[in-house]
Design a protein around this motif. Structure first.
Motif, PDB file in Angstrom:
ATOM      1  N   LEU A  18       0.810  -1.214   0.000  1.00 39.50           N
ATOM      2  CA  LEU A  18       0.000   0.000   0.000  1.00 39.50           C
ATOM      3  C   LEU A  18       0.846   1.267   0.000  1.00 39.50           C
ATOM      4  N   ALA A  19       2.100   1.146   0.387  1.00 40.55           N
ATOM      5  CA  ALA A  19       2.980   2.316   0.396  1.00 40.55           C
ATOM      6  C   ALA A  19       3.122   2.901  -1.007  1.00 40.55           C
ATOM      7  N   ALA A  20       2.971   2.062  -2.032  1.00 42.46           N
ATOM      8  CA  ALA A  20       3.100   2.517  -3.417  1.00 42.46           C
ATOM      9  C   ALA A  20       1.744   2.795  -4.063  1.00 42.46           C
ATOM     10  N   THR A  21       0.661   2.746  -3.274  1.00 41.97           N
ATOM     11  CA  THR A  21      -0.696   2.905  -3.795  1.00 41.97           C
ATOM     12  C   THR A  21      -1.232   4.285  -3.422  1.00 41.97           C
ATOM     13  N   PRO A  22      -2.037   4.919  -4.287  1.00 46.37           N
ATOM     14  CA  PRO A  22      -2.628   6.222  -3.947  1.00 46.37           C
ATOM     15  C   PRO A  22      -3.407   6.172  -2.627  1.00 46.37           C
ATOM     16  N   ALA A  23      -3.413   7.276  -1.924  1.00 47.33           N
ATOM     17  CA  ALA A  23      -3.982   7.331  -0.570  1.00 47.33           C
ATOM     18  C   ALA A  23      -5.437   6.879  -0.498  1.00 47.33           C
ATOM     19  N   GLY A  24      -6.294   7.270  -1.400  1.00 45.76           N
ATOM     20  CA  GLY A  24      -7.709   6.881  -1.352  1.00 45.76           C
ATOM     21  C   GLY A  24      -7.898   5.386  -1.459  1.00 45.76           C
ATOM     22  N   VAL A  25      -7.095   4.736  -2.267  1.00 48.45           N
ATOM     23  CA  VAL A  25      -7.187   3.288  -2.439  1.00 48.45           C
ATOM     24  C   VAL A  25      -6.623   2.578  -1.207  1.00 48.45           C
ATOM     25  N   GLN A  26      -5.590   3.170  -0.612  1.00 38.91           N
ATOM     26  CA  GLN A  26      -4.968   2.557   0.564  1.00 38.91           C
ATOM     27  C   GLN A  26      -5.987   2.316   1.674  1.00 38.91           C
ATOM     28  N   ALA A  27      -6.737   3.331   2.023  1.00 38.29           N
ATOM     29  CA  ALA A  27      -7.678   3.219   3.139  1.00 38.29           C
ATOM     30  C   ALA A  27      -8.712   2.130   2.877  1.00 38.29           C
ATOM     31  N   ARG A  28      -9.256   2.094   1.664  1.00 38.16           N
ATOM     32  CA  ARG A  28     -10.262   1.080   1.359  1.00 38.16           C
ATOM     33  C   ARG A  28      -9.674  -0.323   1.376  1.00 38.16           C
ATOM     34  N   SER A  29      -8.500  -0.520   0.792  1.00 44.46           N
ATOM     35  CA  SER A  29      -7.894  -1.845   0.718  1.00 44.46           C
ATOM     36  C   SER A  29      -7.525  -2.355   2.104  1.00 44.46           C
ATOM     37  N   LEU A  30      -6.890  -1.514   2.884  1.00 43.72           N
ATOM     38  CA  LEU A  30      -6.492  -1.907   4.228  1.00 43.72           C
ATOM     39  C   LEU A  30      -7.718  -2.219   5.076  1.00 43.72           C
ATOM     40  N   ASP A  31      -8.736  -1.386   4.966  1.00 44.56           N
ATOM     41  CA  ASP A  31      -9.969  -1.614   5.714  1.00 44.56           C
ATOM     42  C   ASP A  31     -10.595  -2.953   5.334  1.00 44.56           C
ATOM     43  N   LYS A  32     -10.605  -3.257   4.047  1.00 45.50           N
ATOM     44  CA  LYS A  32     -11.204  -4.506   3.576  1.00 45.50           C
ATOM     45  C   LYS A  32     -10.471  -5.728   4.146  1.00 45.50           C
ATOM     46  N   VAL A  33      -9.162  -5.700   4.125  1.00 44.24           N
ATOM     47  CA  VAL A  33      -8.377  -6.808   4.680  1.00 44.24           C
ATOM     48  C   VAL A  33      -8.609  -6.915   6.180  1.00 44.24           C
ATOM     49  N   ALA A  34      -8.576  -5.787   6.863  1.00 47.04           N
ATOM     50  CA  ALA A  34      -8.758  -5.785   8.317  1.00 47.04           C
ATOM     51  C   ALA A  34     -10.132  -6.325   8.701  1.00 47.04           C
ATOM     52  N   VAL A  35     -11.160  -5.916   7.987  1.00 50.48           N
ATOM     53  CA  VAL A  35     -12.517  -6.394   8.273  1.00 50.48           C
ATOM     54  C   VAL A  35     -12.597  -7.903   8.106  1.00 50.48           C
ATOM     55  N   GLY A  36     -12.011  -8.425   7.048  1.00 49.17           N
ATOM     56  CA  GLY A  36     -12.020  -9.871   6.828  1.00 49.17           C
ATOM     57  C   GLY A  36     -11.306 -10.628   7.933  1.00 49.17           C
ATOM     58  N   LEU A  37     -10.160 -10.119   8.352  1.00 48.23           N
ATOM     59  CA  LEU A  37      -9.413 -10.772   9.436  1.00 48.23           C
ATOM     60  C   LEU A  37     -10.181 -10.717  10.756  1.00 48.23           C
ATOM     61  N   MET A  38     -10.788  -9.568  11.032  1.00 54.40           N
ATOM     62  CA  MET A  38     -11.544  -9.424  12.276  1.00 54.40           C
ATOM     63  C   MET A  38     -12.787 -10.309  12.275  1.00 54.40           C
ATOM     64  N   ASP A  39     -13.488 -10.358  11.152  1.00 56.01           N
ATOM     65  CA  ASP A  39     -14.667 -11.230  11.065  1.00 56.01           C
ATOM     66  C   ASP A  39     -14.281 -12.687  11.320  1.00 56.01           C
ATOM     67  N   SER A  40     -13.198 -13.135  10.705  1.00 58.93           N
ATOM     68  CA  SER A  40     -12.749 -14.521  10.888  1.00 58.93           C
ATOM     69  C   SER A  40     -12.370 -14.800  12.334  1.00 58.93           C
ATOM     70  N   ALA A  41     -11.638 -13.884  12.940  1.00 59.56           N
ATOM     71  CA  ALA A  41     -11.212 -14.072  14.330  1.00 59.56           C
ATOM     72  C   ALA A  41     -12.411 -14.084  15.272  1.00 59.56           C
ATOM     73  N   GLN A  42     -13.374 -13.204  15.028  1.00 57.98           N
ATOM     74  CA  GLN A  42     -14.553 -13.177  15.896  1.00 57.98           C
ATOM     75  C   GLN A  42     -15.364 -14.459  15.734  1.00 57.98           C
ATOM     76  N   LYS A  43     -15.488 -14.970  14.513  1.00 56.33           N
ATOM     77  CA  LYS A  43     -16.209 -16.229  14.298  1.00 56.33           C
ATOM     78  C   LYS A  43     -15.547 -17.383  15.045  1.00 56.33           C
ATOM     79  N   ARG A  44     -14.201 -17.402  15.089  1.00 58.83           N
ATOM     80  CA  ARG A  44     -13.500 -18.448  15.843  1.00 58.83           C
ATOM     81  C   ARG A  44     -13.836 -18.362  17.331  1.00 58.83           C
ATOM     82  N   VAL A  45     -13.906 -17.148  17.862  1.00 59.47           N
ATOM     83  CA  VAL A  45     -14.251 -16.974  19.278  1.00 59.47           C
ATOM     84  C   VAL A  45     -15.672 -17.463  19.536  1.00 59.47           C
ATOM     85  N   ILE A  46     -16.591 -17.069  18.696  1.00 56.86           N
ATOM     86  CA  ILE A  46     -17.991 -17.471  18.871  1.00 56.86           C
ATOM     87  C   ILE A  46     -18.120 -18.990  18.816  1.00 56.86           C
ATOM     88  N   LYS A  47     -17.442 -19.603  17.861  1.00 58.49           N
ATOM     89  CA  LYS A  47     -17.489 -21.061  17.735  1.00 58.49           C
ATOM     90  C   LYS A  47     -16.852 -21.737  18.951  1.00 58.49           C
TER      91      LYS A  47
END
Length: 159
Positions: A18-47
């Motif tokens: 993301l360091a080489a990616t335009p700022a507007g794209v950075q926030a969306r891409s990072l957010d998308k990855v983070a959301v996926g990781l958090m959703d997976s981790a929370q599902k493991r806790v619930i299970k």
């Protein structure tokens, strides 16, 4: 654990990309990855939390590990979701982790006493202590799990 390490490596790799990616794209891409990781981790806790009151020490220990991973991931992404919701979520995870840690410590102590050949009286006293701790702390753990379920999930609430 490999999955946790892979998640952290993926986050690091993404940060470099993301360091080489335009700022507007950075926030969306990072957010998308983070959301996926958090959703997976929370599902493991619930299970892992299913049937907590009937779980043995090993299952409770696994739940504790899953809660700790979720908490560390949430800490990792605090810059994406600052505010009260994330603080409340992290505080609830911390309380749950402390309770599960106390139960794990008691179980580990009991195992060590048996492995070291402690006398019957000491083993009996420890078992009584451990059972009392379970009666006292398991309801508290279920309370914290319920509280976690009522927390606004920070990575979905800000949208």
């Amino acid at each position: 654990q490999p999955a946790h390490g892979q998640a952290l490596l993926q986050a690091e790799r993404l940060a470099w990309e993301l360091a080489a990616t335009p700022a507007g794209v950075q926030a969306r891409s990072l957010d998308k990855v983070a959301v996926g990781l958090m959703d997976s981790a929370q599902k493991r806790v619930i299970k892992a939390a299913r049937g907590l009151l009937r779980q043995d020490a090993l299952a409770r220990h696994q739940l504790r590990i899953d809660v700790k991973r979720l908490r560390y991931l949430a800490d990792l992404w605090t810059g994406l979701w600052p505010g009260k919701r994330l603080r409340r979520y992290l505080h609830t995870l911390e309380k749950l982790q402390v309770v599960l840690g106390a139960l794990n410590d008691a179980a580990a102590t009991g195992r060590m006493l048996r492995e070291f050949g402690a006398g019957k009286a000491l083993l009996a006293a420890w078992q009584t202590h451990e059972q009392n701790l379970l009666k006292q702390r398991l309801p508290l753990a279920t309370l914290h799990l319920a509280e976690l379920g009522h927390c606004a999930v920070p990575w979905h609430s800000s949208r």
